[in-house]
Motif scaffolding. Structure first.
Motif, PDB file in Angstrom:
ATOM      1  N   ARG A 133       3.218 -22.737 -33.064  1.00  0.00           N
ATOM      2  CA  ARG A 133       3.116 -23.309 -31.702  1.00  0.00           C
ATOM      3  C   ARG A 133       1.996 -24.338 -31.592  1.00  0.00           C
ATOM      4  O   ARG A 133       2.080 -25.264 -30.809  1.00  0.00           O
ATOM      5  CB  ARG A 133       2.923 -22.198 -30.669  1.00  0.00           C
ATOM      6  N   ARG A 134       0.935 -24.170 -32.402  1.00  0.00           N
ATOM      7  CA  ARG A 134      -0.163 -25.152 -32.366  1.00  0.00           C
ATOM      8  C   ARG A 134       0.266 -26.530 -32.879  1.00  0.00           C
ATOM      9  O   ARG A 134      -0.423 -27.516 -32.668  1.00  0.00           O
ATOM     10  CB  ARG A 134      -1.348 -24.641 -33.205  1.00  0.00           C
ATOM     11  N   LEU A 135       1.402 -26.575 -33.573  1.00  0.00           N
ATOM     12  CA  LEU A 135       1.877 -27.853 -34.107  1.00  0.00           C
ATOM     13  C   LEU A 135       2.693 -28.631 -33.068  1.00  0.00           C
ATOM     14  O   LEU A 135       3.014 -29.788 -33.261  1.00  0.00           O
ATOM     15  CB  LEU A 135       2.722 -27.611 -35.362  1.00  0.00           C
ATOM     16  N   TRP A 136       3.048 -27.960 -31.974  1.00  0.00           N
ATOM     17  CA  TRP A 136       3.825 -28.596 -30.912  1.00  0.00           C
ATOM     18  C   TRP A 136       2.929 -28.894 -29.713  1.00  0.00           C
ATOM     19  O   TRP A 136       1.929 -28.198 -29.481  1.00  0.00           O
ATOM     20  CB  TRP A 136       4.964 -27.674 -30.451  1.00  0.00           C
ATOM     21  N   SER A 137       3.320 -29.892 -28.911  1.00  0.00           N
ATOM     22  CA  SER A 137       2.533 -30.224 -27.719  1.00  0.00           C
ATOM     23  C   SER A 137       3.128 -29.587 -26.470  1.00  0.00           C
ATOM     24  O   SER A 137       2.578 -29.728 -25.381  1.00  0.00           O
ATOM     25  CB  SER A 137       2.471 -31.747 -27.540  1.00  0.00           C
TER      26      SER A 137
END
Ligand code: TXA
Ligand code: MG
Length: 347
Positions: free
Chosen positions: A69-73
């Motif tokens: 999830r940290r890779l998505w905005s």
């Protein structure tokens, strides 16, 4: 070059990744060609090694759904639901990217494809590296994906820093790539998670055909001609049995006329009886018509047939359900651009 995937070697591989090196590793789908996804220079090396065009983005492999999830905005409720149902496993989710993802990894797109693999070696490698790993399938661009360490070495042995070997990949075809659009899912590439399973989470439609028509590519990797062996592959329109019968007749005619008969390889869905001499080599994907079994051996059989210096290959279609959809998709792409059967027989 090929080393067994022991904990010691996994730790060595993780150190190589942290220094910007390239490591091939097993996942449940196919072997991946990994680099530190936060290191643009390392990611660039992947494109060079694979001879992959710069417009084709990489999949980022994360250890957990939280790391993914940290890779998505954006926070997508549907992505959360999918992660809960299918991760770890062969599902890749495409969403707008966060600033943690370098542009080279996504080939300049503002979205990033992420998955959490279930293969224990892949998981231990990501954990030991401490960074997400960008990894396409570990084959030369446009060629069949590798499901064994040996297959990786054939294509890329010269350029990778290490190949971790944990035997054949259990699923055998790549992950399903989906893009959540509101409450719906667009399937950009059929793969290891079936359309039927996805449909239980959300309405899911295949995005096929768009790439073939050359329109705006929703998934740049979905070129029509892909996954191809070097030997021309023809996908039969009817059953393999019907094709075998017609080829046997044509062979008899050719031999009566004093013409040579080509060396043809048959890839059937199930085993069948063929007249001897019609085919120089035969492989069947399953013994009992099981699509899961077919997926697991598809790329291995294609590579084996490809090594036999045959004139061309013919493959049988299988029902487009369950994992059969992904297998059929790969066969369709592998055969795209091959001349028709009459042309193949005249050469
Ligand atoms: O099972 C798999 O997915 C394997 C293992 C190694 O994880 N990986 C794999 O990667 O098949 P690759 O690079 O061979 O295929 C990735 C596919 C390509 O069709 C690519 O275009 C698509 O995912 N893709 C990647 N990023 C995308 C994005 N931002 N938007 C749309 N499609 C994307
Ligand atoms: Mg690939």
């Amino acid at each position: 070059m090929i080393v067994p995937a022991t904990q010691a070697n996994i730790e060595k591989a993780a150190a190589i990744l942290r220094k910007g090196g390239i490591v091939a590793f097993p996942t449940e789908t196919v072997y991946g060609l990994g680099a530190d996804a936060t290191n643009p220079k390392a990611a660039l090396r992947i494109f060079a090694l694979k001879k992959r065009p710069a417009f084709d983005p990489l999949i980022v492999h994360a250890e957990t759904a939280a790391a993914a999830r940290r890779l998505w905005s954006v926070d997508s409720p549907l992505a959360r639901k999918l992660a809960g149902l299918f991760w770890p496993g062969p599902l890749t989710i495409v969403l707008p990217k966060s600033k943690h993802v370098p542009d080279v990894v996504t080939a300049g797109l503002d979205t990033v494809a992420v998955r959490v693999p279930s293969h224990p070696v892949a998981r231990r490698l990501i954990r030991a590296a401490g960074v997400p790993i960008a990894a396409p399938s570990a084959n030369l661009f446009g060629r069949t994906s590798p499901t064994t360490a040996r297959a990786v070495e054939e294509d890329l042995g010269h350029g990778v820093d290490m190949i971790l070997d944990a035997g054949p990949c259990p699923v055998g075809v790549e992950s399903t790539v989906v893009r959540p659009e509101g409450r719906r899912l667009v399937i950009l590439r059929p793969g290891g998670v079936t359309r039927e399973a996805l449909a239980k989470a959300a309405p899911a439609a295949l995005a096929r055909g768009r790439a073939a028509k050359g329109k705006a590519l929703r998934s740049p990797g979905l070129l029509t001609s892909h996954y191809a062996p070097r030997t021309p592959l023809h996908l039969a329109s009817g059953t393999a049995a019907a094709l075998a019968a017609s080829l046997a007749l044509r062979r008899a005619r050719a031999l009566r006329a004093g013409r040579a008969w080509p060396r043809i390889g048959l890839l059937s869905f199930r085993p069948l009886r063929t007249a001897s001499g019609t085919f120089a080599a035969e492989r069947s994907l399953t013994r009992r018509g099981d699509a899961r079994e077919a997926a697991a051996v598809l790329f291995q059989h294609l590579r084996e047939l490809d090594r036999m210096e045959l004139d061309f290959l013919v493959a049988e279609r299988l029902p487009a359900k369950g994992l059969g959809l992904a297998v059929l998709d790969r066969l369709e792409r592998a055969s795209a651009g091959t001349p028709g059967l009459n042309r193949l027989l005249q050469r």
